[in-house]
Scaffold this active site. Sequence first.
Site, PDB file in Angstrom:
ATOM      1  N   MET A 119      -2.284  -7.548   1.718  1.00 35.09           N
ATOM      2  CA  MET A 119      -1.318  -6.468   1.476  1.00 35.09           C
ATOM      3  C   MET A 119       0.090  -6.853   1.922  1.00 35.09           C
ATOM      4  SD  MET A 119      -3.679  -3.246   2.649  1.00 35.09           S
ATOM      5  CE  MET A 119      -4.285  -4.015   4.137  1.00 35.09           C
TER       6      MET A 119
ATOM      7  N   ASP B  15     -12.706   1.950  -6.533  1.00 37.25           N
ATOM      8  CA  ASP B  15     -11.312   1.684  -6.205  1.00 37.25           C
ATOM      9  C   ASP B  15     -10.658   0.863  -7.297  1.00 37.25           C
ATOM     10  OD1 ASP B  15     -11.147   2.998  -3.892  1.00 37.25           O
ATOM     11  OD2 ASP B  15     -11.300   1.240  -2.578  1.00 37.25           O
TER      12      ASP B  15
ATOM     13  N   LYS C 161      -7.381   8.134  -8.627  1.00 36.20           N
ATOM     14  CA  LYS C 161      -6.833   9.207  -9.474  1.00 36.20           C
ATOM     15  C   LYS C 161      -7.650  10.467  -9.296  1.00 36.20           C
ATOM     16  CE  LYS C 161      -5.268   6.892 -13.604  1.00 36.20           C
ATOM     17  NZ  LYS C 161      -6.138   6.209 -14.544  1.00 36.20           N
TER      18      LYS C 161
HETATM   19  N1  SAH Z   1     -11.558  -4.932   1.191  1.00 35.45           N
HETATM   20  C1  SAH Z   1     -10.723  -5.878   0.514  1.00 35.45           C
HETATM   21  C2  SAH Z   1      -9.279  -5.816   0.967  1.00 35.45           C
HETATM   22  C3  SAH Z   1      -8.609  -4.523   0.624  1.00 35.45           C
HETATM   23  S1  SAH Z   1      -6.916  -4.512   1.083  1.00 35.45           S
HETATM   24  C4  SAH Z   1     -11.304  -7.276   0.712  1.00 35.45           C
HETATM   25  O1  SAH Z   1     -12.203  -7.467   1.524  1.00 35.45           O
HETATM   26  O2  SAH Z   1     -10.881  -8.184   0.002  1.00 35.45           O
HETATM   27  C5  SAH Z   1      -6.174  -4.976  -0.451  1.00 35.45           C
HETATM   28  C6  SAH Z   1      -5.555  -6.360  -0.359  1.00 35.45           C
HETATM   29  O3  SAH Z   1      -6.551  -7.340  -0.495  1.00 35.45           O
HETATM   30  C7  SAH Z   1      -4.558  -6.669  -1.445  1.00 35.45           C
HETATM   31  O4  SAH Z   1      -3.264  -6.148  -1.145  1.00 35.45           O
HETATM   32  C8  SAH Z   1      -4.549  -8.168  -1.426  1.00 35.45           C
HETATM   33  O5  SAH Z   1      -3.783  -8.664  -0.351  1.00 35.45           O
HETATM   34  C9  SAH Z   1      -5.993  -8.474  -1.123  1.00 35.45           C
HETATM   35  N2  SAH Z   1      -6.769  -8.738  -2.341  1.00 35.45           N
HETATM   36  C10 SAH Z   1      -7.856  -8.087  -2.770  1.00 35.45           C
HETATM   37  N3  SAH Z   1      -8.337  -8.657  -3.890  1.00 35.45           N
HETATM   38  C11 SAH Z   1      -7.531  -9.708  -4.150  1.00 35.45           C
HETATM   39  C12 SAH Z   1      -7.507 -10.717  -5.163  1.00 35.45           C
HETATM   40  N4  SAH Z   1      -8.424 -10.765  -6.137  1.00 35.45           N
HETATM   41  N5  SAH Z   1      -6.533 -11.646  -5.112  1.00 35.45           N
HETATM   42  C13 SAH Z   1      -5.614 -11.642  -4.141  1.00 35.45           C
HETATM   43  N6  SAH Z   1      -5.580 -10.717  -3.184  1.00 35.45           N
HETATM   44  C14 SAH Z   1      -6.535  -9.771  -3.168  1.00 35.45           C
END
Ligand code: SAH
Length: 514
Positions: A173, A36, A58
């Site tokens: 998000m 991803d 992609k």
């Molecule tokens: N599975 C992921 C979340 C996926 S949803 C997890 O457990 O972290 C994607 C969202 O995660 C983004 O829109 C953001 O809100 C958050 N996110 C993921 N990585 C991030 C990072 N390094 N810094 C800030 N927000 C992050």
Amino acid sequence: MSLGHVWLVGAGPGDPGLITALGLAALRRADVVVFDRLAPHELLDEAPSEAIRIDAGKSADNHTLTQDEINALLVQHGSAGRRVVRLKGGDPYVFGRGGEEAIALAKAGVPCTVIPGVTSAIGGLALGGVPVTHRGIATSFAVVTGHEDPTKPQEGVDWARLAGASDTIVVLMGAARLDGIARALIEGGRPASTPAAVIQEASTPRQRAVTGTLATIAEAAQAAKIEAPALFVIGDVAAFQQSLAPSALAPLAGKRVLVTRTRAQASSLAEALRLEGAYPLLLPAIELERRVDASAAARVAAALTEGVYGWTVFTSANAVEAFVDALFEAGGDARALARTRIAAIGTATEGALRTRGLRANLVPTEAIGEALGTALAPHVGGTRVLLPRAEGARDTLPAALRVAGAEVDELTLYLAAPPAEPPAEVLAALRAGEVDVAMFTSSSTVTNLASMLGGDLSALSGAVIACIGPIVAETARERGLRVDVVAEPHTIDGLVEATRAFLHARRPARTEVR
Ligand code: SAH
């Protein structure tokens, strides 16, 4: 055909070091990696070079793969008997749609294993300076999505109910909807004065944060041009952000550190820096190209075996490796060194000898050529000394040995040259002044970096310059750099330690941790 398998692997929030040991093991044995956008791309290098890498963001015609297409892709590669790693940012089951993928694989009869990851909602938040719970301040947390499915008739998150239900609220998000979310929580009864923070790209060198209250946070984030991916955290713990940000807790944390060693040697330094919370930027300013004349190596091997050389002197770990390889290629092995005494310039070189079953008879207290010459001088009068090393190395040592009465034979092992293709991203960051610390472990890395930058090192004028020893520091000064740190002892650990101490002494007055 072997039975395939799919691993749903959480890659962690962004720092490639935050994948789990098991996740890394799966990646290192993968035939196929489906990744991803949010999974750290550095991790892709951990898969075998022949592995197929598929960007789930992609497709061949450049559209984002739908979830159904991703499920089908995993089933297809798994059914074909391949070892598939589905690499996802954070944890695969936290807004990662990992559950849907596991169900699709189970239905298709493809074996699957989930390897959890550090979710950004907790681990990313921590590196952003916010503990998700804190004794006496927050005893519960909720992780919610700020991105509503537009096809849903009504909103999926009940903000009014959530407002009072959890001490800490972490919104994923939600970067594009901060204002609406903050309003909904205030309307739901959460005080407008509740501390809030937004952390962008947590645990990466691009991490940024803004803080405020429910009333002010959306505007503050907009003013700072905060963008996705970002964490929106609401609750009293958000007030810790500035005092518990990594850079407030450890001197090297959050610092972008330029590492100029060869690719092969950079890893131990990079690891030491990562453990300090720093972000190593790898720009190998030197590449070693083995260049051994086979007949010269064969002559040296024969002379060694005959006991011609009283001393064999190694001035780097690289030289030890290349020399033992050359002995092998000449049909011999380390036994050729049975009749010579061995000198090593420092502990790293001594360590390289030890891993090949060889003991150094002499190691000077200071790891520089001058010290080695002085330490050897009383022992080498009237003897022949073998010096296997890089072409074009400094003349100080052989000159000192000759003055002491030795006959010195050099054997060229490799050429040291600037890299053919330096990584463009790191060069760009360097030119933009985005380097906080530059580390130099040999004079040639200084001179080569200068030539890679067209002779001008002024891009480093705002950076802390750290050198492994006085000779390297001298070269840096000759190139117009102001040297801040000279390591003592002249080792990688010494370099990291001296830089930490320098930054620690320079830190701003302590802010009070509440
Ligand atoms: N599975 C992921 C979340 C996926 S949803 C997890 O457990 O972290 C994607 C969202 O995660 C983004 O829109 C953001 O809100 C958050 N996110 C993921 N990585 C991030 C990072 N390094 N810094 C800030 N927000 C992050």
